[in-house]
Write an enzyme that holds these catalytic residues in place. Sequence first.
Site, PDB file in Angstrom:
ATOM      1  N   GLY A 183      37.414  46.373  50.530  1.00  0.00           N
ATOM      2  CA  GLY A 183      38.477  45.377  50.624  1.00  0.00           C
ATOM      3  C   GLY A 183      39.599  45.672  49.654  1.00  0.00           C
ATOM      4  N   ASP A 184      39.253  46.063  48.446  1.00  0.00           N
ATOM      5  CA  ASP A 184      40.258  46.445  47.451  1.00  0.00           C
ATOM      6  C   ASP A 184      40.980  47.722  47.857  1.00  0.00           C
ATOM      7  OD1 ASP A 184      39.801  44.359  45.640  1.00  0.00           O
ATOM      8  OD2 ASP A 184      38.203  45.432  44.632  1.00  0.00           O
TER       9      ASP A 184
END
Length: 412
Positions: A183-184
């Site tokens: 996600g990052d």
Amino acid sequence: MNPLSETFATFAKAAGPLKGVTILDLTRVVAGPYCAMLLADMGATVIKIENPSDPDLTREFPPLSRTSAEPLSGFFAQFNRNKMAICLDLKKPEGKATFLEMVRKADIVIENFRPGTMDKLGLGYSVLREVNPAIIFTAISGFGQHGPNSSRPAFDSSAQASGGLWSMNGTVEEPMRVGTVLGDLSAALYAAIGTLGALREAERSGQGQMVDVSQQDAIVSLTENALVTYTETGKVTVPEGNGHPFVRPYGRYACKDGFVFFGAYTDKFWREACRVFGDDAMASDPEVSTMAQRFDAEVYQRKVKPAVERWLSAYTKAELEAMTGDRFPLSPIKSIDEVVADPHLRERDMVIPVDYQGARFDVFGNPVKLSGGTLERDAYAPGVGEHNASVYREWLGLSAAQYDELVRLGVV
């Protein structure tokens, strides 16, 4: 001391397609720092701005240097290479005023606070564009700058959970998060793409804009065909383990010393696999001659899977990689030590050294390979406030008295 930290002018002379672009990097942890680092590797002058009493917490993340007496973080070095670093307290009036003066001269601001934080500081996009209409304001957050969930706190796992990826990974019995901060990392990549698009427009028209990237949005875009499959058929995608929902053989198979990915599912690749492993019977078997036949669950379990398992179990990962070459897709499932030793990745500068205050870490390189080159080789990660004097005095143009006053007030 890194020679590039001696003067701002020296640092800013870096080559690369983004040479001359100045970025104010307010970010912390992974998503924002990685986005800014990718742009720094392409020649942008990135100024990492940290609160003097609360710097980026990843400066303390493992792994720590084995050779330094100081707790120097390889994690921090990996995501903050090629940057200058200054201190600035944005909560103090003098800090806000100084930041706005920096915005006048900058091209891009990148932040990954929770939405609304910059507005509360009096430094939101509406304020910054009054100071510099061409400024690009890239905001990375868990759920985006608008929408009913925008104010919620989030980590990488928040995005994997709410974006659907967690429910699709692992097995039906035990869905699992992907074993890295996808996600990052994906949000960082999309933010870099959006920032470059906005920069092109600013250079053309003189008008900047906000780039709004949500980790949840980024994850949704990585779910391949799950969304359109549901909207079209009503089928909810579930974990497939190491298999694939509509092609076989395609997945993880055991060999002598571990596992490999075997993906010879097309007719051409299947025929090549039969040749490589000398299996004339399978090559001529009319029951498995087409891709559709091999995908049939009963045929796959009865004939295809046993054949592939028999082929692969007789060899090691290295032997299989050498045997198959470029004839059909087969890749050893490598542990990270094997990845680091991979001569192909080494040749492509995907394992590179980064210096950080006397420590040296081997980290991953930049996956964007430009024919004109990028700047990640022999890069350097800065200490807290290392470039205060050169940025404030030389680039921003503060007098000695003005700079000393900011130091006295604890603003820098």
